[in-house]
Design an enzyme around this catalytic site. Structure first.
Site, short mmCIF file in Angstrom:
data_model
loop_
_atom_site.label_atom_id
_atom_site.label_comp_id
_atom_site.label_asym_id
_atom_site.label_seq_id
_atom_site.Cartn_x
_atom_site.Cartn_y
_atom_site.Cartn_z
N ASP A 94 0.86 -1.18 0.00
CA ASP A 94 0.00 0.00 0.00
C ASP A 94 0.90 1.23 0.00
OD1 ASP A 94 -2.35 1.81 0.79
OD2 ASP A 94 -3.29 -0.16 0.87
N HIS A 133 -3.40 6.01 3.57
CA HIS A 133 -4.17 4.81 3.26
C HIS A 133 -3.49 3.54 3.78
CE1 HIS A 133 -6.14 1.77 0.61
NE2 HIS A 133 -7.18 2.60 0.68
N SER A 295 -11.39 -1.34 1.15
CA SER A 295 -9.97 -1.23 1.53
C SER A 295 -9.79 -1.56 3.00
CB SER A 295 -9.46 0.19 1.27
OG SER A 295 -9.21 0.40 -0.10
#
Length: 454
Positions: A94, A133, A295
């Site tokens: 990520d 994220h 996610s």
């Protein structure tokens, strides 16, 4: 991918929504709450139709710990009575896991950057928009909390993390498909038992370079968990890597256990469903956020896979996936099993860890190698071994010398076998015709009447 932009909302209001009004005190310990733009704002929770809602753990006044409804509603806290994921490593490919948050202290054991924009250990967040994220994703999988009963805790709080930073969109000059392929192989070579991929390409197909990367993971007994994608970010159907055979694709549900209208998508490759709304996440700077999206559903399942691998170290990746889907709780709105929105159902961590499940000898989510053989037209298989010895053929005789005389002049052969017989036949035919004609005339003259003399 979810969480491309954030909007800050009041912490007290967000926490009250997440807890259904059960919590009013202690919220000031959280500085701010953010919700990913493109995903819906949290709504008042409703008890899951297929899962019994439980009250926050007694004696925990910490708002973060109490807001993690999935720990009780999906059997995670029960599974902790057996294991917390010790000895298992989850690779998070990520935007990088931040160094600052105390929740990651002792959790991250290695990492690398594949974007060209991060740091060598993968701990510098990549991207101006998506920098947090990777930290949000990692915190759901294996955050340690800030104390025994405080701070956000992940599904597998004793599992190790690998931080593999990549850049989405313009965040990297390295092609995205190359970043992912290189990160997959690095994760496998550095001890990953589980790989989490919380992003989508919004396309059904994928670059051929991913064939080798994902097959490399499967051949080395790694469970690959992938987010299905979000309708709120423009994904109507699952896209790669969620369409790759062999991965465990995770769809998202709301607090009622119903497929999320914004924070999920649908497709025949979905294997399991997990919460994707009103999730917590720890940002790279330590800020606690509330966010939505598959996610977040994916790392919840990756954490449960870590619990299964820790409790059953003898199981291979195929059987870890099989336990997760075979112990899933039925989704009330599903029309079949597997279902395009729910897969095999809603995740049940305690059952996945503790239930008796028959073993399988192949990945229930399909075979990438078979897909490659059928659709890439790659390997036709080994050639058969000859069953007899080669035959030696004798050399052909030398070619005859060509007669270079003019083809218009007669040769001995043409005179003997052609011209002479033809002349003989012709003369014979003429003589026969003359003889027949003369005989005919003689016959006619004899038959003619004679005139009497006077």
């Amino acid at each position: 991918m979810s969480a491309r932009r954030r909007r800050v909302v009041a912490v007290v209001a967000a926490v009250l929504i997440a807890l259904g009004g059960q919590l009013a005190a202690g919220a000031a310990s959280i500085p701010a709450v953010a919700v990913a733009a493109g995903d819906p704002a949290p709504t008042a929770p409703a008890g899951p139709s297929a899962l019994a809602a439980t009250a926050p753990p007694p004696g925990t006044g910490d708002p973060a710990r109490a807001a993690e409804y999935w720990l009780d509603e999906y059997g995670i806290r029960q599974a902790w009575q057996t294991t917390r994921g010790k000895g298992v490593t989850i690779a998070v490919i990520d935007t990088g896991i931040g160094r600052s948050p105390v929740e990651f202290s002792g959790a991250v054991v290695g990492g690398a950057d594949f974007s060209g924009a991060g740091s060598s250990d993968g701990r510098t967040p990549v991207g101006a928009v998506d920098a947090n994220h990777g930290s949000w994703v990692a915190s759901l999988a294996a955050a340690r909390g800030t104390g025994a009963d405080t701070g956000m805790i992940g599904v597998a709080p004793e599992a190790n993390l690998l931080s593999l930073s990549i850049g989405f969109g313009a965040a990297s000059s390295v092609p995205f498909v190359q970043q992912v392929a290189d990160a997959m192989k690095w994760a496998v070579d550095h001890g990953a038992d589980i790989i989490n991929l919380s992003f989508t390409t919004n396309t059904l197909t994928w670059d051929p370079s991913w064939d080798d990367a994902f097959q490399y993971a499967f051949e080395h007994d790694v469970v690959v968990v992938v987010a299905a994608g979000n309708k709120g970010s423009g994904t109507e159907e699952v896209g790669a890597p969620a369409t790759i055979p062999g991965v465990l694709t995770v769809g998202g549900v709301n607090r009622a256990g119903t497929a999320s209208e914004q924070a999920s998508t649908q497709g025949i490759t979905i294997g399991i469903s997990a919460p994707s709304e009103q999730l917590l996440g720890v940002s790279a700077d330590g800020q606690l956020v509330v966010w939505d999206g598959t996610s977040g559903a994916a790392p919840i399942v990756a954490g449960i896979a870590a619990l299964v691998r820790s409790a059953h170290p003898d199981l291979d990746a195929d059987n870890v996936i099989n336990r997760i889907i075979k112990t899933a709780r039925p989704a009330a709105a599903a029309t079949k099993v597997p279902d395009e929105k729910y897969g095999y159902g809603l995740i049940d961590a305690n059952a996945a860890v503790s239930a008796s499940v028959a073993s399988v000898d192949s990945n229930p989510m399909g075979s990438l190698s078979d897909w490659i053989r059928l659709y890439r037209r790659a390997d036709a298989g080994p050639q058969p071994t000859p069953t007899s010895s080669p035959v030696t053929i004798e050399q052909l005789p030398a070619a005859e010398t060509l007669d270079r005389r003019s083809p218009l002049l007669p040769s001995v052969e043409t005179l003997l076998y052609g011209t002479v017989p033809l002349v003989g036949v012709t003369l014979t035919a003429i003589l026969v015709a003359l003889g027949v004609t003369a005989a005919a005339r003689r016959i006619r003259s004899e038959r003619a009447p004679r005139t009497p003399s006077r």
